[in-house]
Design an enzyme around this catalytic site. Structure first.
Site, PDB file in Angstrom:
ATOM      1  N   CYS A 157     -10.597   3.152   4.595  1.00 34.41           N
ATOM      2  CA  CYS A 157     -10.224   3.506   3.217  1.00 34.41           C
ATOM      3  C   CYS A 157     -10.821   2.449   2.283  1.00 34.41           C
ATOM      4  CB  CYS A 157      -8.710   3.568   3.065  1.00 34.41           C
ATOM      5  SG  CYS A 157      -7.928   4.725   4.235  1.00 34.41           S
TER       6      CYS A 157
ATOM      7  N   CYS B 196      -8.738  -0.425   0.475  1.00 36.92           N
ATOM      8  CA  CYS B 196      -7.848  -1.242   1.310  1.00 36.92           C
ATOM      9  C   CYS B 196      -8.644  -2.376   1.945  1.00 36.92           C
ATOM     10  CB  CYS B 196      -7.224  -0.370   2.393  1.00 36.92           C
ATOM     11  SG  CYS B 196      -6.303  -1.281   3.639  1.00 36.92           S
TER      12      CYS B 196
ATOM     13  N   SER C 185       3.854   4.392   8.750  1.00 35.05           N
ATOM     14  CA  SER C 185       2.987   4.864   7.668  1.00 35.05           C
ATOM     15  C   SER C 185       1.635   5.266   8.249  1.00 35.05           C
ATOM     16  CB  SER C 185       2.813   3.730   6.654  1.00 35.05           C
ATOM     17  OG  SER C 185       2.003   4.129   5.567  1.00 35.05           O
TER      18      SER C 185
ATOM     19  N   CYS D 193      -2.110  -5.312   2.881  1.00 33.30           N
ATOM     20  CA  CYS D 193      -3.482  -4.792   2.902  1.00 33.30           C
ATOM     21  C   CYS D 193      -4.538  -5.739   3.473  1.00 33.30           C
ATOM     22  CB  CYS D 193      -3.934  -4.357   1.515  1.00 33.30           C
ATOM     23  SG  CYS D 193      -2.630  -3.784   0.446  1.00 33.30           S
TER      24      CYS D 193
ATOM     25  N   ASN E 254      -3.290  -2.607  -5.647  1.00 37.61           N
ATOM     26  CA  ASN E 254      -3.423  -4.056  -5.551  1.00 37.61           C
ATOM     27  C   ASN E 254      -4.916  -4.291  -5.299  1.00 37.61           C
ATOM     28  OD1 ASN E 254      -3.096  -6.760  -4.994  1.00 37.61           O
ATOM     29  ND2 ASN E 254      -2.089  -6.442  -3.022  1.00 37.61           N
TER      30      ASN E 254
ATOM     31  N   SER F 292       0.133   8.435   3.714  1.00 39.41           N
ATOM     32  CA  SER F 292      -0.696   7.844   2.658  1.00 39.41           C
ATOM     33  C   SER F 292      -1.607   8.927   2.114  1.00 39.41           C
ATOM     34  CB  SER F 292      -1.506   6.683   3.229  1.00 39.41           C
ATOM     35  OG  SER F 292      -0.619   5.685   3.689  1.00 39.41           O
TER      36      SER F 292
ATOM     37  N   CYS G 126      -8.781  -2.300  11.133  1.00 37.86           N
ATOM     38  CA  CYS G 126      -8.422  -0.885  11.060  1.00 37.86           C
ATOM     39  C   CYS G 126      -9.707  -0.075  11.036  1.00 37.86           C
ATOM     40  CB  CYS G 126      -7.612  -0.607   9.792  1.00 37.86           C
ATOM     41  SG  CYS G 126      -7.018   1.108   9.648  1.00 37.86           S
TER      42      CYS G 126
ATOM     43  N   GLU H  85      -1.574 -10.019  10.257  1.00 38.07           N
ATOM     44  CA  GLU H  85      -0.617 -10.650   9.376  1.00 38.07           C
ATOM     45  C   GLU H  85       0.659  -9.842   9.294  1.00 38.07           C
ATOM     46  OE1 GLU H  85      -3.736 -10.759   6.440  1.00 38.07           O
ATOM     47  OE2 GLU H  85      -2.692  -9.222   5.292  1.00 38.07           O
TER      48      GLU H  85
ATOM     49  N   CYS I 143       7.016  -6.275   7.062  1.00 41.03           N
ATOM     50  CA  CYS I 143       5.843  -5.407   7.121  1.00 41.03           C
ATOM     51  C   CYS I 143       4.971  -5.920   8.268  1.00 41.03           C
ATOM     52  CB  CYS I 143       5.119  -5.516   5.776  1.00 41.03           C
ATOM     53  SG  CYS I 143       3.606  -4.573   5.699  1.00 41.03           S
TER      54      CYS I 143
HETATM   55  N1  SAH Z   1      -2.799   2.704   7.996  1.00 43.54           N
HETATM   56  C1  SAH Z   1      -1.492   3.033   7.518  1.00 43.54           C
HETATM   57  C2  SAH Z   1      -0.586   1.855   7.294  1.00 43.54           C
HETATM   58  C3  SAH Z   1      -1.130   0.597   6.672  1.00 43.54           C
HETATM   59  S1  SAH Z   1      -1.405   0.557   4.947  1.00 43.54           S
HETATM   60  C4  SAH Z   1      -1.607   3.863   6.270  1.00 43.54           C
HETATM   61  O1  SAH Z   1      -2.677   3.950   5.716  1.00 43.54           O
HETATM   62  O2  SAH Z   1      -0.615   4.455   5.864  1.00 43.54           O
HETATM   63  C5  SAH Z   1       0.131   0.715   4.155  1.00 43.54           C
HETATM   64  C6  SAH Z   1       0.007   1.347   2.783  1.00 43.54           C
HETATM   65  O3  SAH Z   1      -0.665   0.478   1.858  1.00 43.54           O
HETATM   66  C7  SAH Z   1      -0.785   2.643   2.805  1.00 43.54           C
HETATM   67  O4  SAH Z   1      -0.149   3.609   2.018  1.00 43.54           O
HETATM   68  C8  SAH Z   1      -2.100   2.204   2.173  1.00 43.54           C
HETATM   69  O5  SAH Z   1      -2.801   3.291   1.643  1.00 43.54           O
HETATM   70  C9  SAH Z   1      -1.609   1.216   1.143  1.00 43.54           C
HETATM   71  N2  SAH Z   1      -2.657   0.351   0.605  1.00 43.54           N
HETATM   72  C10 SAH Z   1      -3.744  -0.128   1.231  1.00 43.54           C
HETATM   73  N3  SAH Z   1      -4.488  -0.879   0.398  1.00 43.54           N
HETATM   74  C11 SAH Z   1      -3.848  -0.884  -0.780  1.00 43.54           C
HETATM   75  C12 SAH Z   1      -4.123  -1.488  -2.031  1.00 43.54           C
HETATM   76  N4  SAH Z   1      -5.208  -2.236  -2.214  1.00 43.54           N
HETATM   77  N5  SAH Z   1      -3.241  -1.290  -3.031  1.00 43.54           N
HETATM   78  C13 SAH Z   1      -2.140  -0.521  -2.830  1.00 43.54           C
HETATM   79  N6  SAH Z   1      -1.824   0.067  -1.686  1.00 43.54           N
HETATM   80  C14 SAH Z   1      -2.672  -0.108  -0.663  1.00 43.54           C
END
Ligand code: SAH
Length: 368
Positions: free
Chosen positions: A128, A131, A213, A358, A315, A236, A124, A104, A117
């Site tokens: 995490c 996420c 990122s 996300c 989120n 992150s 992925c 997306e 974005c």
């Molecule tokens: N894999 C990379 C880029 C994709 S995520 C990374 O982790 O940096 C982009 C950002 O969104 C990252 O900082 C990630 O930690 C954050 N993110 C992921 N899920 C989220 C959520 N549920 N709420 C807020 N931020 C989130």
């Protein structure tokens, strides 16, 4: 979820014009029996007019237009869902790829800038737990052209005036969609090259307006520093201590908080670009005042003026036990960081009502 460094599925998408270097573009045009200057015409259509439609390439000979376009521009991404928010100025698109993998992208138009974005992987492997994409696991890396096609499609829609506010173009790009960009470094670096190459060789964007990122893949962060294209780096972090960070960002068991911060500082030293620290504020998880203090201390221990912090209220993903920090807690967290002299800005949560970031849309579709 286990950590996954390599994809499960390895099928390769068809080669596309945007996968090629300028020299390779000329070679493949010649291989089709065409004059070398046709490569520049194709590049102008693609990177400047954002089109791969042979009908619009009226400067190419009518006899070969169709053949050239279909060979050079195979369809790589197909929109299957479009969600709007903020009066149509936030648009999230779900794309199906040639093998039915899904990614997306989210377009966000603001009064003075327009940000896209983008995704760099289908799924992925970084696992995490907060996420949505992290819950999907890694399907595969995207090719350079699959990433660039997201950019072209957004630019095309903006140029056509499809987004309220009149025709415009993209000026900001963040690799914050699905995937860990530095786990797909080859395609991401080639993408960055094509993003910053002047038109018509590339999209002519400014490196500083591109943000990569990462969860903190330290060796790849160091390689990115040596690339000589000063994109903005976002790390992150989400926790300043290894105990908690290893839970929130499992790759921390391989590269610790200190190692990731050292690599971030190194990035600043080499490129002169101020690094962003991403910090999703999760209620009663990582939002304590002492953690803000510890973060401030760890950043200041590495110098001043090299970093800023972007907290973002979590989120929540469907089924997650975690929620966003309360407003007062968020304010206190920000105030403490600022008290340490760290520039801190709460990141905008645009599009959270359409599961803005996300991987939530792709995850939802998988459930259907
Ligand atoms: N894999 C990379 C880029 C994709 S995520 C990374 O982790 O940096 C982009 C950002 O969104 C990252 O900082 C990630 O930690 C954050 N993110 C992921 N899920 C989220 C959520 N549920 N709420 C807020 N931020 C989130």
């Amino acid at each position: 979820m286990p950590l996954q460094m390599a994809p499960r599925r390895r099928g390769k998408p068809p080669k596309h014009f945007a996968d090629l270097t300028p020299a390779e573009r000329v070679a493949s045009v010649e291989a089709m029996g065409e004059k070398p200057f046709r490569a520049k015409q194709l590049a102008t259509h693609y990177f400047q007019h954002f089109t791969s439609d042979p009908e619009q390439m009226t400067d190419l000979p009518a006899t070969t237009r169709e053949a050239m376009a279909t060979t050079m521009f195979p369809q790589l991404i197909r929109p299957t869902r479009r969600l709007e928010a903020d009066g149509g100025t936030t648009v999230k698109t779900l794309w199906h790829l040639f093998d039915d993998a899904r990614v997306e992208s989210v377009l966000m138009r603001y009064p003075n800038r327009t940000t896209l974005c983008i995704s760099s992987q289908a799924g992925c492997g970084m696992a995490c737990p907060f996420c949505a994409t992290g819950q999907l696991g890694l399907t595969r890396n995207l090719s350079t052209a699959e990433i660039l096609e997201q950019v072209r499609a957004a630019n095309k829609s903006l140029a056509a005036g499809e987004i309220p506010g009149g025709p415009t173009r993209l000026n900001n790009l963040v690799f914050m969609g699905m995937g860990e960009p530095l786990a797909n470094p080859r395609a991401v670096i080639e993408t960055v090259r094509a993003l910053v190459a002047p038109q018509p060789e590339g999209f002519g964007m400014s490196a500083r307006n591109i943000t990569v990122s990462t969860v903190g893949l330290v060796p790849a962060m160091r390689k990115l520093a040596d690339l000589g294209i000063p994109v903005t780096l976002a790390l992150s972090l989400h926790a300043p201590d290894d105990d908690l960070r290893s839970e929130l960002v499992p790759i921390n068991t391989r590269w610790s908080v200190d190692e990731a911060l050292d690599a971030a500082r190194h990035y600043f030293e080499v490129t002169g670009r101020r690094v962003s620290i991403e910090y999703a504020l999760i209620k009663d998880m990582n939002d304590h005042g002492w953690r803000a203090d510890l973060l401030g201390e760890k950043l200041n221990a590495r110098g001043r003026g090299w970093v800023h912090v972007n907290p973002i209220p979590l989120n929540p993903t469907p089924g997650s036990i975690w929620t966003a920090s309360e407003r007062a807690v968020e304010d206190e967290f920000v105030a403490r960081l600022r008290g340490h002299g760290i520039p801190t800005t709460i990141r905008d949560t645009r599009g959270s009502d359409i599961d803005g970031a996300c991987g939530q849309l792709a995850a939802e579709e998988d459930d259907e």
